[in-house]
Design a protein around this motif. Structure first.
Motif, PDB file in Angstrom:
ATOM      1  N   ALA A 166       0.899  -0.978  -0.177  1.00 10.33           N
ATOM      2  CA  ALA A 166       0.099  -0.053  -0.011  1.00 10.33           C
ATOM      3  C   ALA A 166       0.940   1.405   0.061  1.00 10.33           C
ATOM      4  CB  ALA A 166      -0.856  -0.054   1.298  1.00 10.33           C
ATOM      5  N   SER A 167       1.810   1.243   0.724  1.00 12.67           N
ATOM      6  CA  SER A 167       2.791   2.437   0.812  1.00 12.67           C
ATOM      7  C   SER A 167       3.391   2.500  -0.352  1.00 12.67           C
ATOM      8  CB  SER A 167       4.012   2.153   2.157  1.00 12.67           C
ATOM      9  OG  SER A 167       4.547   3.452   2.335  1.00 12.67           O
ATOM     10  N   CYS A 168       4.114   1.453  -1.174  1.00 13.62           N
ATOM     11  CA  CYS A 168       4.759   1.599  -2.211  1.00 13.62           C
ATOM     12  C   CYS A 168       3.935   1.931  -3.569  1.00 13.62           C
ATOM     13  CB  CYS A 168       5.771   0.293  -2.527  1.00 13.62           C
ATOM     14  SG  CYS A 168       7.030   0.101  -1.315  1.00 13.62           S
ATOM     15  N   ALA A 169       2.549   1.385  -3.240  1.00 15.35           N
ATOM     16  CA  ALA A 169       1.772   2.070  -4.385  1.00 15.35           C
ATOM     17  C   ALA A 169       1.773   3.386  -4.409  1.00 15.35           C
ATOM     18  CB  ALA A 169       0.599   1.314  -4.356  1.00 15.35           C
ATOM     19  N   MET A 170       1.599   4.071  -3.334  1.00 10.70           N
ATOM     20  CA  MET A 170       1.193   5.370  -3.188  1.00 10.70           C
ATOM     21  C   MET A 170       2.569   6.146  -3.903  1.00 10.70           C
ATOM     22  SD  MET A 170       0.554   7.925   0.363  1.00 10.70           S
ATOM     23  CE  MET A 170       0.852   9.281   0.161  1.00 10.70           C
ATOM     24  N   VAL A 171       3.600   5.737  -3.146  1.00 14.63           N
ATOM     25  CA  VAL A 171       4.839   6.530  -3.714  1.00 14.63           C
ATOM     26  C   VAL A 171       5.480   6.436  -5.089  1.00 14.63           C
ATOM     27  CG1 VAL A 171       5.576   6.893  -1.394  1.00 14.63           C
ATOM     28  CG2 VAL A 171       6.573   5.044  -2.505  1.00 14.63           C
ATOM     29  N   PHE A 172       4.985   4.978  -5.422  1.00 14.67           N
ATOM     30  CA  PHE A 172       5.621   4.737  -6.908  1.00 14.67           C
ATOM     31  C   PHE A 172       4.675   5.384  -8.006  1.00 14.67           C
ATOM     32  CE2 PHE A 172       5.367   1.818 -10.668  1.00 14.67           C
ATOM     33  CZ  PHE A 172       6.603   2.010 -11.337  1.00 14.67           C
ATOM     34  N   GLY A 173       3.389   5.399  -7.621  1.00 15.81           N
ATOM     35  CA  GLY A 173       2.211   6.104  -8.419  1.00 15.81           C
ATOM     36  C   GLY A 173       2.617   7.664  -8.447  1.00 15.81           C
ATOM     37  N   ALA A 174       3.053   8.300  -7.135  1.00 20.29           N
ATOM     38  CA  ALA A 174       3.184   9.796  -7.131  1.00 20.29           C
ATOM     39  C   ALA A 174       4.537  10.084  -8.069  1.00 20.29           C
ATOM     40  CB  ALA A 174       3.720  10.103  -5.655  1.00 20.29           C
ATOM     41  N   GLY A 175       5.462   9.079  -8.194  1.00 18.69           N
ATOM     42  CA  GLY A 175       6.645   9.469  -9.041  1.00 18.69           C
ATOM     43  C   GLY A 175       6.544   9.126 -10.402  1.00 18.69           C
ATOM     44  N   LEU A 176       5.670   8.089 -10.579  1.00 16.09           N
ATOM     45  CA  LEU A 176       5.356   7.933 -12.168  1.00 16.09           C
ATOM     46  C   LEU A 176       4.692   8.837 -12.920  1.00 16.09           C
ATOM     47  CD1 LEU A 176       5.799   5.575 -14.035  1.00 16.09           C
ATOM     48  CD2 LEU A 176       3.473   4.526 -13.305  1.00 16.09           C
ATOM     49  N   GLY A 177       3.745   9.624 -11.988  1.00 12.62           N
ATOM     50  CA  GLY A 177       2.990  10.680 -12.699  1.00 12.62           C
ATOM     51  C   GLY A 177       3.762  11.514 -13.375  1.00 12.62           C
ATOM     52  N   PRO A 178       4.517  12.513 -12.635  1.00 14.85           N
ATOM     53  CA  PRO A 178       5.239  13.248 -13.179  1.00 14.85           C
ATOM     54  C   PRO A 178       6.404  12.830 -14.542  1.00 14.85           C
ATOM     55  CG  PRO A 178       6.016  13.209 -10.901  1.00 14.85           C
ATOM     56  CD  PRO A 178       4.889  12.256 -11.222  1.00 14.85           C
ATOM     57  N   LEU A 179       7.044  11.537 -14.268  1.00 16.42           N
ATOM     58  CA  LEU A 179       7.663  11.166 -15.139  1.00 16.42           C
ATOM     59  C   LEU A 179       7.063  10.976 -16.505  1.00 16.42           C
ATOM     60  CD1 LEU A 179      10.261   9.851 -16.150  1.00 16.42           C
ATOM     61  CD2 LEU A 179       9.890   7.600 -15.390  1.00 16.42           C
ATOM     62  N   LEU A 180       5.870  10.219 -16.450  1.00 20.18           N
ATOM     63  CA  LEU A 180       5.064  10.112 -17.714  1.00 20.18           C
ATOM     64  C   LEU A 180       4.647  11.381 -18.107  1.00 20.18           C
ATOM     65  CD1 LEU A 180       2.714   7.108 -16.833  1.00 20.18           C
ATOM     66  CD2 LEU A 180       4.408   7.155 -18.513  1.00 20.18           C
ATOM     67  N   ALA A 181       4.451  12.036 -17.268  1.00 21.43           N
ATOM     68  CA  ALA A 181       3.983  13.579 -17.937  1.00 21.43           C
ATOM     69  C   ALA A 181       5.044  14.314 -18.783  1.00 21.43           C
ATOM     70  CB  ALA A 181       3.303  14.571 -16.698  1.00 21.43           C
ATOM     71  N   GLY A 182       6.342  14.349 -18.054  1.00 24.46           N
ATOM     72  CA  GLY A 182       7.228  14.812 -18.592  1.00 24.46           C
ATOM     73  C   GLY A 182       7.738  14.191 -20.065  1.00 24.46           C
ATOM     74  N   LEU A 183       7.766  12.982 -20.229  1.00 25.94           N
ATOM     75  CA  LEU A 183       8.142  12.294 -21.603  1.00 25.94           C
ATOM     76  C   LEU A 183       7.201  12.630 -22.389  1.00 25.94           C
ATOM     77  CD1 LEU A 183       9.237   8.667 -19.953  1.00 25.94           C
ATOM     78  CD2 LEU A 183      10.757  10.512 -21.071  1.00 25.94           C
ATOM     79  N   LEU A 184       5.928  12.324 -22.095  1.00 26.20           N
ATOM     80  CA  LEU A 184       4.787  12.584 -23.052  1.00 26.20           C
ATOM     81  C   LEU A 184       4.731  14.188 -23.480  1.00 26.20           C
ATOM     82  CD1 LEU A 184       1.797  10.440 -21.613  1.00 26.20           C
ATOM     83  CD2 LEU A 184       3.403   9.757 -23.534  1.00 26.20           C
ATOM     84  N   SER A 185       4.760  15.008 -22.487  1.00 28.45           N
ATOM     85  CA  SER A 185       4.547  16.321 -22.998  1.00 28.45           C
ATOM     86  C   SER A 185       5.843  16.887 -23.852  1.00 28.45           C
ATOM     87  CB  SER A 185       4.624  17.246 -21.726  1.00 28.45           C
ATOM     88  OG  SER A 185       5.747  17.298 -20.937  1.00 28.45           O
ATOM     89  N   GLU A 186       6.954  16.204 -23.804  1.00 28.32           N
ATOM     90  CA  GLU A 186       8.071  16.411 -24.705  1.00 28.32           C
ATOM     91  C   GLU A 186       8.155  15.926 -25.926  1.00 28.32           C
ATOM     92  OE1 GLU A 186      10.428  18.877 -24.259  1.00 28.32           O
ATOM     93  OE2 GLU A 186      10.711  19.054 -22.276  1.00 28.32           O
ATOM     94  N   THR A 187       7.334  14.747 -26.080  1.00 33.09           N
ATOM     95  CA  THR A 187       7.473  13.981 -27.287  1.00 33.09           C
ATOM     96  C   THR A 187       6.370  13.643 -28.388  1.00 33.09           C
ATOM     97  OG1 THR A 187       7.139  12.164 -25.910  1.00 33.09           O
ATOM     98  CG2 THR A 187       9.227  12.617 -25.990  1.00 33.09           C
ATOM     99  N   LEU A 188       5.182  14.138 -27.680  1.00 33.62           N
ATOM    100  CA  LEU A 188       3.899  14.216 -28.289  1.00 33.62           C
ATOM    101  C   LEU A 188       3.144  15.575 -28.351  1.00 33.62           C
ATOM    102  CD1 LEU A 188       2.413  10.697 -26.792  1.00 33.62           C
ATOM    103  CD2 LEU A 188       3.659  10.981 -29.009  1.00 33.62           C
ATOM    104  N   PRO A 189       2.399  15.526 -29.353  1.00 29.51           N
ATOM    105  CA  PRO A 189       1.791  16.871 -29.567  1.00 29.51           C
ATOM    106  C   PRO A 189       0.460  17.100 -28.441  1.00 29.51           C
ATOM    107  CG  PRO A 189       0.768  15.516 -31.114  1.00 29.51           C
ATOM    108  CD  PRO A 189       2.004  14.582 -30.504  1.00 29.51           C
ATOM    109  N   ALA A 190       0.045  18.436 -28.195  1.00 35.62           N
ATOM    110  CA  ALA A 190      -1.061  18.722 -27.243  1.00 35.62           C
ATOM    111  C   ALA A 190      -0.710  18.296 -25.714  1.00 35.62           C
ATOM    112  CB  ALA A 190      -2.497  18.305 -27.650  1.00 35.62           C
ATOM    113  N   PRO A 191       0.450  18.514 -25.410  1.00 36.37           N
ATOM    114  CA  PRO A 191       0.999  17.767 -24.208  1.00 36.37           C
ATOM    115  C   PRO A 191      -0.013  17.987 -22.877  1.00 36.37           C
ATOM    116  CG  PRO A 191       2.068  20.003 -24.480  1.00 36.37           C
ATOM    117  CD  PRO A 191       1.355  19.582 -25.707  1.00 36.37           C
TER     118      PRO A 191
END
Length: 427
Positions: free
Chosen positions: A168-193
């Motif tokens: 439960a604890s790791c699910a929280m912190v892993f999701g919290a970290g995965l969000g900005p990483l995905l957002a950073g990658l997608l917003s730099e590489t795909l249109p309409a970030p």
């Protein structure tokens, strides 16, 4: 037939009749859940991860919204703080409702609200829209940290409480970290970030809805007493466990909240980089550290875990102060890694203490209480620092924040070292 023969015949008949089933024990549902496959315990944590991906997915995108809409660092931290407001408001209700009505009646509406937040984020053109989206996100997260984490424990059963707390604890912190990483990658590489990021997140949330619908959890056998809306608490005798968890978790999550809300600004204005991938990656490695450290220390005594968490947050603030004065990317990343480790250990120690001592019918409320204690300073201090930076400059504002939080982390460590001597280590 004599009286003695009648009694004897009745005794023989009683022995031949099958015994009446014993009344169910209070923990019968929990015992049946021991047979739940371990993969379901992991899958039960997925809704927590999916919602926490949303919680920080906007982090690398704020620089785009600042450019397109136009608002200050102070306004940015207010947008971030509305998430805390929604979360705290949700925690006043979701823990009690979950313990009384069940996990699914709380999780499903929360996931629906998270999907609505995705739609608002994807179409936002004003600060008000960002505020509403963050508010909805906070409400969803508040429900998940209480009902969702308790659901993982319910699925795991009484023999796998340590595993439940870890996942439960790791699910929280892993999701919290995965969000900005995905957002950073997608917003730099795909249109309409600012659209693409939240379309992807909406897909993740739909899979979480499917997981909740099939999740093997039962409704509570009996409803609790008291008000439905109240400041969450713990049963009598568990106050010391809650205090020890908050003492370390609160400074830790405040440190990571600072990195999330003002980290991109630090990278942009102080260290000279505008890459959203860099800011997203910094948040990701921070929470990756929080995830990894929990697996590394899971078998240690809880007093040791909490003490190490307080030390890590203290060192994180020292590195932050050094980073802003030396304009050092390396020190800023080190500060983020130490902040993640501090939050991870504080969160794991606090959740583990509550999981092992609080009865199931109060567990969601206890989880809510831990998060209330953590998120209040996590909301107030970064917001104050954002406005302080507008007034006195970034280096001075960050230095004051780091000094204050360092003091709180030291106090938290002292509380653990002195308070835990009066509390036996739970099994």
């Amino acid at each position: 037939m004599s009286e003695s023969q009648t009694v004897s015949a009745e005794a023989v008949d009683a022995q031949q009749r099958p015994a009446a089933p014993a009344p169910p024990e209070p923990d019968a549902p929990a015992r049946s859940e021991r047979r739940t496959p371990t993969w379901w315990v992991w899958l039960a944590a997925w809704p927590v991860t999916a919602v926490f991906v949303l919680s920080n997915a906007a982090t690398p995108l704020y620089v785009l919204w600042q450019r397109d809409i136009g608002f200050s660092k102070g306004t940015l931290t207010v947008v971030f703080a509305l998430y805390i407001v929604g979360l705290l408001g949700s925690l006043l209700v979701s823990g009690v409702v979950s313990d009384r009505l069940g996990r699914k009646p709380v999780l499903l509406p929360a996931l629906g609200l998270a999907l609505a937040a995705c739609a608002i984020f994807a179409t936002a053109t004003t600060v008000a829209a960002l505020i509403i989206a963050r508010l909805f996100t906070g409400i969803a997260v508040g429900a998940v940290v209480s009902a969702g984490m308790a659901a993982v424990t319910d699925v795991a059963g009484p023999e796998r409480k340590r595993l439940a707390a870890l996942l439960a604890s790791c699910a929280m912190v892993f999701g919290a970290g995965l969000g900005p990483l995905l957002a950073g990658l997608l917003s730099e590489t795909l249109p309409a970030p600012t659209v693409t990021v939240f379309v992807v997140e909406a897909v993740l949330l739909v899979t979480a809805v499917l997981a909740v619908l099939r999740m093997p959890v039962r409704r509570p056998a009996a409803r609790g007493k008291g008000a439905w809306v109240r400041v969450p608490g713990v049963p009598h005798g568990n106050g010391i466990h809650l205090t020890l968890g908050i003492a370390v978790f609160a400074p830790g999550i405040t440190a990571t909240s600072f990195v999330l809300s003002l980290g991109p600004t630090l990278l942009t204005e102080l260290l000279g980089t505008t890459s959203r991938i860099v800011s997203g990656a910094m948040a990701f490695v921070m929470f990756l550290a929080a995830t990894g450290i929990q697996f590394a220390v899971q078998k240690l005594r809880r007093r040791t875990i909490l003490t190490a968490g307080a030390i890590s947050t203290t060192l994180s603030m020292g590195a932050l102060i050094a980073a802003v004065h030396a304009s050092s990317v390396a020190l800023l990343v080190a500060s983020a890694l130490l902040a993640g480790a501090g939050q991870g250990m504080g969160q794991l120690g606090g959740l583990s203490l509550l999981n092992s001592t609080v009865p199931a019918q109060r567990l969601a409320e206890a989880n809510a209480a831990l998060n209330v204690g953590g998120y209040i300073p996590a909301g107030l201090l970064p917001v104050s620092t954002g406005y302080l930076m507008d007034a006195v400059g970034l280096p001075t504002g960050a230095t004051i924040f780091g000094t204050v939080l360092m003091g709180l982390a030291v106090i938290g460590g002292i509380v653990v070292l002195t308070g835990h001597r009066r509390v036996p280590e739970p099994a």
